[in-house]
Design a protein around this motif. Structure first.
Motif, PDB file in Angstrom:
ATOM      1  N   ASN A 115      11.149  -9.670  -0.687  1.00  0.00           N
ATOM      2  CA  ASN A 115      12.488  -9.210  -0.808  1.00  0.00           C
ATOM      3  C   ASN A 115      13.082  -8.807   0.584  1.00  0.00           C
ATOM      4  N   HIS A 116      12.281  -9.323   1.656  1.00  0.00           N
ATOM      5  CA  HIS A 116      12.669  -8.930   2.900  1.00  0.00           C
ATOM      6  C   HIS A 116      12.681 -10.287   3.729  1.00  0.00           C
ATOM      7  N   PRO A 117      13.656 -11.094   3.492  1.00  0.00           N
ATOM      8  CA  PRO A 117      13.725 -12.296   4.415  1.00  0.00           C
ATOM      9  C   PRO A 117      13.530 -12.324   5.849  1.00  0.00           C
ATOM     10  N   GLY A 118      12.531 -12.978   6.389  1.00  0.00           N
ATOM     11  CA  GLY A 118      12.239 -12.987   7.684  1.00  0.00           C
ATOM     12  C   GLY A 118      10.810 -12.071   7.847  1.00  0.00           C
ATOM     13  N   LEU A 119      10.242 -11.748   6.620  1.00  0.00           N
ATOM     14  CA  LEU A 119       8.959 -11.189   6.945  1.00  0.00           C
ATOM     15  C   LEU A 119       7.954 -12.151   6.309  1.00  0.00           C
ATOM     16  N   THR A 120       6.747 -11.988   6.386  1.00  0.00           N
ATOM     17  CA  THR A 120       5.699 -12.806   5.850  1.00  0.00           C
ATOM     18  C   THR A 120       4.304 -12.062   5.704  1.00  0.00           C
ATOM     19  N   VAL A 121       3.802 -12.193   4.529  1.00  0.00           N
ATOM     20  CA  VAL A 121       2.351 -11.559   4.192  1.00  0.00           C
ATOM     21  C   VAL A 121       1.487 -12.702   4.709  1.00  0.00           C
ATOM     22  N   VAL A 122       0.347 -12.421   5.644  1.00  0.00           N
ATOM     23  CA  VAL A 122      -0.574 -13.281   6.026  1.00  0.00           C
ATOM     24  C   VAL A 122      -1.973 -13.598   5.296  1.00  0.00           C
ATOM     25  N   ASN A 123      -1.919 -14.646   4.798  1.00  0.00           N
ATOM     26  CA  ASN A 123      -3.350 -14.873   3.934  1.00  0.00           C
ATOM     27  C   ASN A 123      -3.338 -13.924   2.880  1.00  0.00           C
ATOM     28  N   PRO A 124      -2.621 -13.717   2.115  1.00  0.00           N
ATOM     29  CA  PRO A 124      -2.785 -12.738   0.904  1.00  0.00           C
ATOM     30  C   PRO A 124      -3.756 -13.067   0.010  1.00  0.00           C
ATOM     31  N   GLU A 125      -4.134 -14.475  -0.139  1.00  0.00           N
ATOM     32  CA  GLU A 125      -5.502 -14.709  -1.154  1.00  0.00           C
ATOM     33  C   GLU A 125      -6.684 -14.573  -0.526  1.00  0.00           C
ATOM     34  N   LYS A 126      -6.549 -14.302   0.734  1.00  0.00           N
ATOM     35  CA  LYS A 126      -7.915 -13.973   1.692  1.00  0.00           C
ATOM     36  C   LYS A 126      -7.753 -12.776   2.368  1.00  0.00           C
ATOM     37  N   PRO A 127      -7.690 -11.691   1.722  1.00  0.00           N
ATOM     38  CA  PRO A 127      -7.196 -10.258   2.351  1.00  0.00           C
ATOM     39  C   PRO A 127      -8.552  -9.884   3.097  1.00  0.00           C
ATOM     40  N   PHE A 128      -8.280  -8.862   4.027  1.00  0.00           N
ATOM     41  CA  PHE A 128      -9.554  -8.049   4.994  1.00  0.00           C
ATOM     42  C   PHE A 128     -10.416  -7.271   4.109  1.00  0.00           C
ATOM     43  N   THR A 129      -9.904  -6.824   3.113  1.00  0.00           N
ATOM     44  CA  THR A 129     -10.708  -6.065   2.347  1.00  0.00           C
ATOM     45  C   THR A 129     -10.699  -6.220   0.864  1.00  0.00           C
ATOM     46  N   ARG A 130     -11.497  -5.666  -0.019  1.00  0.00           N
ATOM     47  CA  ARG A 130     -11.483  -5.874  -1.614  1.00  0.00           C
ATOM     48  C   ARG A 130     -11.070  -4.342  -1.819  1.00  0.00           C
ATOM     49  N   VAL A 131      -9.989  -4.182  -2.486  1.00  0.00           N
ATOM     50  CA  VAL A 131      -9.414  -2.878  -3.350  1.00  0.00           C
ATOM     51  C   VAL A 131      -9.170  -3.038  -4.628  1.00  0.00           C
ATOM     52  N   GLU A 132      -9.996  -1.841  -5.255  1.00  0.00           N
ATOM     53  CA  GLU A 132      -9.764  -1.916  -6.753  1.00  0.00           C
ATOM     54  C   GLU A 132      -8.743  -0.780  -7.048  1.00  0.00           C
ATOM     55  N   LYS A 133      -7.834  -0.899  -7.880  1.00  0.00           N
ATOM     56  CA  LYS A 133      -6.587  -0.157  -8.330  1.00  0.00           C
ATOM     57  C   LYS A 133      -7.270   0.457  -9.597  1.00  0.00           C
ATOM     58  N   VAL A 134      -6.963   1.801  -9.504  1.00  0.00           N
ATOM     59  CA  VAL A 134      -7.292   2.779 -10.723  1.00  0.00           C
ATOM     60  C   VAL A 134      -6.366   3.618 -11.031  1.00  0.00           C
ATOM     61  N   TYR A 135      -6.688   4.478 -12.328  1.00  0.00           N
ATOM     62  CA  TYR A 135      -5.791   5.772 -12.445  1.00  0.00           C
ATOM     63  C   TYR A 135      -6.694   6.789 -12.246  1.00  0.00           C
ATOM     64  N   MET A 136      -5.852   8.066 -11.636  1.00  0.00           N
ATOM     65  CA  MET A 136      -6.672   9.249 -11.175  1.00  0.00           C
ATOM     66  C   MET A 136      -6.394  10.370 -12.090  1.00  0.00           C
ATOM     67  N   LEU A 137      -7.481  11.098 -12.607  1.00  0.00           N
ATOM     68  CA  LEU A 137      -7.067  12.317 -13.313  1.00  0.00           C
ATOM     69  C   LEU A 137      -7.980  13.328 -12.575  1.00  0.00           C
ATOM     70  N   PRO A 138      -7.551  14.732 -13.214  1.00  0.00           N
ATOM     71  CA  PRO A 138      -8.441  15.904 -12.814  1.00  0.00           C
ATOM     72  C   PRO A 138      -9.917  15.625 -13.133  1.00  0.00           C
ATOM     73  N   LYS A 139     -10.759  16.046 -12.616  1.00  0.00           N
ATOM     74  CA  LYS A 139     -12.107  16.118 -12.779  1.00  0.00           C
ATOM     75  C   LYS A 139     -12.521  16.809 -14.165  1.00  0.00           C
ATOM     76  N   GLY A 140     -13.033  16.063 -15.113  1.00  0.00           N
ATOM     77  CA  GLY A 140     -13.433  16.388 -16.287  1.00  0.00           C
ATOM     78  C   GLY A 140     -12.298  16.602 -17.314  1.00  0.00           C
ATOM     79  N   SER A 141     -11.210  15.707 -16.976  1.00  0.00           N
ATOM     80  CA  SER A 141     -10.217  15.590 -18.002  1.00  0.00           C
ATOM     81  C   SER A 141     -10.487  15.055 -19.233  1.00  0.00           C
ATOM     82  N   PRO A 142     -10.215  15.427 -20.292  1.00  0.00           N
ATOM     83  CA  PRO A 142     -10.345  14.806 -21.864  1.00  0.00           C
ATOM     84  C   PRO A 142      -9.780  13.604 -21.729  1.00  0.00           C
TER      85      PRO A 142
END
Length: 263
Positions: free
Chosen positions: A209-236
């Protein structure tokens, strides 16, 4: 002497009272609907992390992959989603504020610090950090060592794992903190910064969505990140959210939203 008419009336009334009391005694007691089922599901989200969460400034409406996921979760719970604006620096504080957030959704990464303070769901996406740069300059920023030079201006949004990676891994680069994650990529296009390190999925979306920008090696990122949802501690809701996630992935609903937003 009791007349026959009065006697019959007495028997009828007694029978009605007996039947009524018997029915009431036999009927199961129905408790009032839970207040939770009537109250909205308060979803805290930043609204600045496309394609997962975005907020239209004019209308205030939210959109994105995790916004659709939030709508699905609220329907699963029999509640209505109510989106609450948060920010990366205040996200944990907002979550821990009583009655402000039932859940935080929208690009949240699993970290040890967040696990100490909140409940995290099972991972629903796996990603990693990759640099976004001006097109044609990809060869200059292939590694963290190439980026970690004094003449390289690294721009970062505060409060999240992007900033944490910069703090942990970069010692020499010139770091620019930019508070608005919506306009941060424009700063690279304008030449005010050279690199932003972010999640590859956001990098790919923003480069598209920004012509003129590029993401470098997105299939070989620097780190491994897991996306989660976050709730208050002990939430039912934690176990219910995990069950819903499992169902979403089994019945194909997750794949449909993934195709809509992330492909």
């Amino acid at each position: 002497m009791v007349t026959r008419k009065v006697l019959i009336h007495s028997v009828v009334v007694s029978s009605v009272l007996f039947v009524t009391s018997t029915v009431c005694a036999a009927a199961p007691a129905h408790s009032a609907p839970s207040a939770d089922l009537k109250s909205p599901l308060k979803v805290c989200t930043t609204g600045d992390y496309m394609p997962l969460t975005s907020r239209d400034k004019a209308s205030g409406e939210y959109s994105g992959f995790d916004i659709d996921m939030a709508q699905s979760l609220s329907e699963h719970l029999g509640r209505k989603a109510e989106f609450v604006q948060t920010s990366w620096p205040t996200m944990m504080q907002d979550l821990l504020t009583p009655e402000k957030c039932d859940i935080t959704m929208g690009g949240v990464s699993d970290t040890a610090d967040r696990r100490k303070k909140a409940d995290l769901t099972a991972a629903y996406l796996v990603d990693g950090k990759a640099p976004v740069v001006r097109s044609g300059e990809e060869s200059k920023y292939q590694t963290l060592d190439q980026i970690d030079r004094k003449d390289v201006r690294v721009i970062v949004n505060p409060g999240g794992t992007n900033e944490q990676l910069v703090k942990d891994r970069l010692r020499h680069a010139t770091v620019i903190t930019w508070p608005d994650n919506v306009t941060i990529f424009d700063e690279i296009k304008k030449g005010h910064a050279d690199v932003m390190i972010t999640d590859a999925l956001e990098g790919k979306y923003q480069a598209k969505n920004h012509p003129g920008l590029t993401v470098v090696n997105p299939e070989k990122p620097f780190t491994r990140v897991e996306k989660v949802y976050m709730l208050p501690k002990g939430s039912p809701l934690t176990s219910q959210t995990n069950s819903w996630l499992t169902e979403m992935k089994k019945d194909g609903a997750f794949d449909a939203l993934y195709a809509k937003w992330l492909k």
